[in-house]
Write a protein that holds these residues in place. Structure first.
Motif: not given
Ligand code: HEM
Length: 417
Positions: A253-278
């Motif tokens: 729970p400490a290492g797998a669930e948190t990291t899957y969710r934090s990685s998803s949030n990182l990608l989501f934040g960048l995908l919602c701001q294509p200029d920042v992703l670039d």
């Protein structure tokens, strides 16, 4: 590693992704609520009443909580998390501790310090280089290989959800033939808030499995984490099997669930701001600050808990001994006293540390590993998926959840390799 009667490759009727999505709950944006509470009072006191909290399987097992004090400011969150005498972690023993056993999560100093010292060495920043390419890079590459030619993917089930638990399986040195069962049991354990009985059964089965692995490593040491734990020694004390099991279970729970969710949030934040992703694609020096900002903006674990050991005054509010104190990490990360425009995902903001990894003696043991995993993941995604963008046909991409937060899906398109 075989268990009669179970088919690990196709578990009919049990869909871990659905479990996780449901667990997150459909709360889209709890932050206006937190801002309202913070503006109103530094510590929100809610009486739940004697019969409240019933319904879920967890509630049947967990003690009745009659009163909760919620802390939403960064300053008070730090105060609670660094005052181990008055705010104890022992409350976890009656919730998640029932499934994991007595891990460092439930201990208070000085017992906590002794146990943490035994396991900490393997997670120091300098020790992690050994895992960077051989384990994390290889795991992420294999998952991307499976869809890189297709030009489209859902990055949650195909990448961010499966990768951290595979990384843990490899770090522990588990034989590849055991992975399907390990991944399935891990998923069941992690879904503890959703299905208590199943998580308890998975925890017991994992203990039995770990017993075999530990016995093997006591006979033949290898280059893996279980061998390091078996051999760890501080002040002449070594870990016994009963101390190693809870730690190994906690890693899921400490290492797998948190990291899957934090990685998803990182990608989501960048995908919602294509200029920042670039911008990040063009200048990889921006990767670390993108990671820190994603962790601040959408922390995967919104709230952690403490128990008041004595009557204490907190932000002018009297908290009686035995009270449950909820530290809203997500709210503290958006405290306007500390962060300008806190609701904006802004990777160029003035660097100011967040509290997503907690604070004090229990500050996340795996934070260097989590950052490394997110860095390797983002780098691989940028290198291997050119033209990456949210699928224009995607049905309402969003982050949700009140306890854990992340997007249920991340449908994307890219230029096939
Ligand atoms: C972005 C990902 C992660 C986040 C947001 C996170 C967050 C946290 C937080 C808030 C705590 C403190 C809990 C408390 O004080 O009640 C914690 C503790 C812990 N974390 Fe993480 N974590 C992450 C990744 C990891 C990873 C990858 C590992 C290891 C594989 C890990 C292992 C641990 C352990 C063992 C503890 C207990 C430490 C102790 O009680 O002394 N975490 N984590």
């Amino acid at each position: 590693m075989t268990t009669p009667g179970r088919d690990w490759s196709a578990e009919a009727g049990y869909d871990p992704m659905r479990q996780f999505s449901e667990l997150a709950g459909d709360v889209r944006d709890p932050y206006p609520m937190f801002a309202g509470i913070r503006a109103d009072t530094p510590v929100l006191h809610v009486h739940l009443g004697p019969g409240s909290g019933g319904g879920s399987q967890l509630d049947r097992q967990a003690p009745r909580v009659t009163s909760v004090f919620t802390v939403t400011s960064h300053e008070l969150a730090q105060q609670v998390l660094t005052d181990h005498e008055r705010f104890s972690s022992a409350g976890y023993a009656t919730t998640i501790g029932q499934v994991l056993g007595r891990s460092i999560l439930v201990m208070d100093p000085p017992e906590h310090l002794r146990h943490r010292a035994l396991v900490a060495r393997a997670f120091r920043a300098r020790a992690l280089d050994q895992w960077s390419d051989a384990i994390i890079g290889a795991t992420i590459s294999e998952l991307i290989d499976a869809f890189a030619l297709e030009g489209h993917a859902d990055l949650v089930p195909q990448l961010t959800f499966p990768f951290p638990v595979r990384v843990i399986a490899r770090i522990l040195g588990l034989p590849e033939a055991d992975w399907p069962r390990f991944l399935q049991l891990s998923t069941e354990l992690i879904a503890v808030m959703r299905n208590w009985d199943r998580a308890v059964a998975a925890g017991q089965e994992l203990r039995g499995y770990f017993a075999e692995i530990i016995a093997d490593r006591r006979r033949h040491s290898r280059d893996d984490l279980v061998s390091q734990l078996v051999e760890a020694e501080v002040d002449g004390h070594r870990l016994g099997d009963e101390e190693i099991y809870p730690f190994l279970l906690l890693l899921l729970p400490a290492g797998a669930e948190t990291t899957y969710r934090s990685s998803s949030n990182l990608l989501f934040g960048l995908l919602c701001q294509p200029d920042v992703l670039d911008a990040v694609r063009a200048d990889r020096d921006l990767v670390p600050q993108a990671i820190e900002e994603a962790l601040r903006w959408e922390t995967p674990l919104l709230t952690i808990a403490r128990l008041a050991t004595e009557e204490v005054e907190l932000g002018g509010v009297c908290v009686p001994a035995g009270s449950f104190v909820a530290v809203a990490l997500g709210a503290a990360n958006r405290d306007p006293k500390r962060y300008a425009e806190p609701d904006t995902f802004d990777i160029f903001r003035e660097p100011t540390p967040h509290i997503s990894f907690g604070d004090g003696a229990h500050k996340c043991l795996g934070m260097h590993l989590a950052r490394l995993e997110m860095r390797v993941l983002l780098t691989a995604v940028l290198d291997r998926l050119p033209g990456l963008r949210l699928d224009p046909a995607a049905d309402d991409p969003h982050i949700h959840g009140l306890l854990f937060r992340s997007p249920p899906n991340l449908p994307v398109r890219f230029d096939p390799a």
